[in-house]
Design a protein around this motif. Structure first.
Motif, PDB file in Angstrom:
ATOM      1  N   TYR A 117      -0.382  -2.209  -4.965  1.00  0.00           N
ATOM      2  CA  TYR A 117       0.677  -2.349  -6.290  1.00  0.00           C
ATOM      3  C   TYR A 117       1.080  -4.068  -5.079  1.00  0.00           C
ATOM      4  N   ASP A 118       0.966  -4.786  -6.585  1.00  0.00           N
ATOM      5  CA  ASP A 118       0.988  -6.034  -6.842  1.00  0.00           C
ATOM      6  C   ASP A 118       2.560  -6.278  -5.625  1.00  0.00           C
ATOM      7  N   TYR A 119       2.646  -6.808  -4.534  1.00  0.00           N
ATOM      8  CA  TYR A 119       4.251  -7.405  -4.163  1.00  0.00           C
ATOM      9  C   TYR A 119       5.492  -6.994  -4.621  1.00  0.00           C
ATOM     10  N   ASN A 120       5.876  -8.185  -6.355  1.00  0.00           N
ATOM     11  CA  ASN A 120       6.650  -8.290  -6.839  1.00  0.00           C
ATOM     12  C   ASN A 120       6.572  -6.378  -8.077  1.00  0.00           C
ATOM     13  N   ASP A 121       6.129  -6.116  -8.327  1.00  0.00           N
ATOM     14  CA  ASP A 121       5.618  -4.928  -8.890  1.00  0.00           C
ATOM     15  C   ASP A 121       5.511  -3.953  -8.386  1.00  0.00           C
ATOM     16  N   LEU A 122       6.540  -2.820  -8.991  1.00  0.00           N
ATOM     17  CA  LEU A 122       5.715  -1.535  -8.235  1.00  0.00           C
ATOM     18  C   LEU A 122       5.796  -0.247  -9.379  1.00  0.00           C
ATOM     19  N   LYS A 123       5.723  -1.107 -10.624  1.00  0.00           N
ATOM     20  CA  LYS A 123       6.090  -0.202 -11.528  1.00  0.00           C
ATOM     21  C   LYS A 123       4.394   0.305 -12.419  1.00  0.00           C
ATOM     22  N   PRO A 147       0.259   0.827 -10.785  1.00  0.00           N
ATOM     23  CA  PRO A 147       0.018   0.464  -9.564  1.00  0.00           C
ATOM     24  C   PRO A 147      -1.384  -0.607 -10.034  1.00  0.00           C
ATOM     25  N   ARG A 148      -1.560  -2.075  -8.533  1.00  0.00           N
ATOM     26  CA  ARG A 148      -2.783  -2.447  -9.529  1.00  0.00           C
ATOM     27  C   ARG A 148      -4.356  -1.814  -9.166  1.00  0.00           C
ATOM     28  N   LYS A 149      -4.142  -0.917  -8.041  1.00  0.00           N
ATOM     29  CA  LYS A 149      -5.714   0.167  -7.745  1.00  0.00           C
ATOM     30  C   LYS A 149      -5.039   1.437  -7.507  1.00  0.00           C
ATOM     31  N   LEU A 192       0.669  -1.257   0.239  1.00  0.00           N
ATOM     32  CA  LEU A 192       0.157  -0.180   0.232  1.00  0.00           C
ATOM     33  C   LEU A 192       0.852   1.063  -0.129  1.00  0.00           C
ATOM     34  N   ALA A 193       0.666   1.954  -1.064  1.00  0.00           N
ATOM     35  CA  ALA A 193       1.185   3.542  -0.843  1.00  0.00           C
ATOM     36  C   ALA A 193       0.357   4.436  -0.555  1.00  0.00           C
ATOM     37  N   VAL A 194       0.845   5.473   0.379  1.00  0.00           N
ATOM     38  CA  VAL A 194       0.527   6.559   0.344  1.00  0.00           C
ATOM     39  C   VAL A 194       1.727   8.019   0.036  1.00  0.00           C
ATOM     40  N   GLY A 195       0.478   8.490  -0.395  1.00  0.00           N
ATOM     41  CA  GLY A 195       1.813   9.258  -1.347  1.00  0.00           C
ATOM     42  C   GLY A 195       0.529  10.966  -1.596  1.00  0.00           C
TER      43      GLY A 195
END
Length: 69
Positions: A37-43, A45-47, A27-30
């Motif tokens: 994000y998927d745990y292995n993909d930070l490029k 976001p899933r939602k 979970l990214a807070v910005g």
């Protein structure tokens, strides 16, 4: 610095979370809102949930609840 500022995850703080099924997510807070994000993909976001879409946001102990409207 200008190159780094253009990255999608710039300025976000990441937290390891699990959904109701126990699957791990990030979970990214910005500044723009919350991103999942998927745990292995930070490029990509899933939602994405922009701050203006979030009606209610609270937590109790280790549970985090968000209402989107």
């Amino acid at each position: 610095m200008k190159l780094v500022e253009q990255l999608p995850a710039y300025g976000q703080h990441f937290f390891k979370v699990r959904d109701k099924c126990g699957l791990p997510w990030l979970l990214a807070v910005g500044g723009k809102g919350l991103h999942v994000y998927d745990y292995n993909d930070l490029k990509v976001p899933r939602k994405e949930f922009l701050w203006k879409q979030i009606n209610d946001l609270h937590h109790k102990e280790k549970k985090f609840v968000m209402t989107v409207g």
